[in-house]
Design a protein around this motif. Structure first.
Motif, short mmCIF file in Angstrom:
data_model
loop_
_atom_site.label_atom_id
_atom_site.label_comp_id
_atom_site.label_asym_id
_atom_site.label_seq_id
_atom_site.Cartn_x
_atom_site.Cartn_y
_atom_site.Cartn_z
N ARG A 175 0.70 -1.16 0.24
CA ARG A 175 0.43 -0.27 0.22
C ARG A 175 0.82 1.22 0.29
NH1 ARG A 175 -5.32 -1.26 4.67
NH2 ARG A 175 -6.02 -3.07 2.80
N GLY A 176 0.64 2.15 -0.66
CA GLY A 176 0.73 3.55 -1.28
C GLY A 176 2.15 3.84 -2.26
N ASN A 178 2.79 4.60 -5.16
CA ASN A 178 1.52 5.85 -6.08
C ASN A 178 2.60 6.79 -6.58
OD1 ASN A 178 0.09 7.69 -6.79
ND2 ASN A 178 -1.61 7.05 -6.01
N ALA A 181 2.55 10.11 -5.84
CA ALA A 181 2.92 10.24 -4.46
C ALA A 181 4.02 11.12 -4.60
CB ALA A 181 2.26 9.46 -3.50
#
Length: 247
Positions: A175-176, A178, A181
């Protein structure tokens, strides 16, 4: 916001760079190099390493490669250019001097890796193992796309992970992960801070980069065809990207 419309060519890069301070964020596969049947079968233009460094110099160091590949794999194909790099969809990031940004992300759990290996072997799918992710490629077995996506999605739900889908690939990541991001993280740092971001990419995972750039006053450039998209402009293929960049 994703929209369906005919996209124009982007403004000339030299005109943009001469009128304002810009940063460039470039995807790799499908953007700087043509896609291939296997990730290790890509053809990289001779001298790309040097030309990217010169482009970064022209922009005052405000150039970053943002790829789904792990940074070591990216470097294996283009050397280790003195440009910032984000690999594994933004999970692992380095500055131009090779210094890491943030802590090293954890690898996927051994049980997850084993299950992915077993599934890939049973279906004769190409499994690409990365330091921080696992990718199932079905370009040579398109009829298995739905089954591969369902398997990855179920495994992600069971283990608190995410999936990334792209052109004939589904990937399991922490997760995270990206690309948007990654853009935001770079834009907090010198020499990127205060500039106008431009993200260039071809795949669904690049939509996060397009949206991030637009949210900071910049824009995205889609390579190829896909609708809808958050990009504001379009280039036809990697050859057109090279021409626009002046590589």
């Amino acid at each position: 916001m994703l929209v369906s419309r005919v996209l124009p060519d982007p403004p000339r890069l030299d005109a943009l760079a001469s009128s304002e301070t810009i940063s460039l964020f470039l995807d790799f596969d499908g953007t700087l190099v043509d896609l291939a049947e296997r990730p290790d079968a890509i053809s990289v233009a001779e001298g790309l390493h040097t030309r990217l460094e010169k482009l970064s110099d022209r922009l005052g160091g405000r150039l970053a490669l943002v790829s789904g590949r792990a940074v070591p794999d990216l470097d294996r194909h283009i050397g280790q250019p003195k440009v910032a790099r984000a690999g594994s969809h933004g999970l692992a990031m380095t500055m131009a001097d090779g210094g890491p940004i943030g802590p090293e992300p954890a690898a996927l759990a051994p049980d997850v890796v084993r299950l992915f290996r077993d599934f890939a072997a049973s279906r004769k799918l190409l499994l690409e193992e990365k330091p921080h992710g696992l990718a199932l490629h079905f370009r040579m077995a398109p009829l298995l796309e739905d089954e591969a996506a369902d398997f990855a999605r179920n495994l992600a739900n069971e283990h608190g992970l995410e999936i990334k889908t792209g052109k004939s690939v589904v990937e399991l990541v922490a997760r995270g992960a990206n690309k948007g991001a990654a853009v935001h993280a770079f834009m907090q740092l010198s020499p990127f801070a205060g500039s106008r971001p431009i993200f260039v990419g071809d795949d669904m995972t690049d939509e996060d980069g397009f949206s991030a750039a637009a949210g900071i006053g910049g824009f995205g450039v889609l390579v190829g065809e896909r609708h809808p998209t958050a990009a504001a402009y379009r280039l036809a293929d990697p050859a057109a990207v090279h021409e626009w960049l002046g590589l």
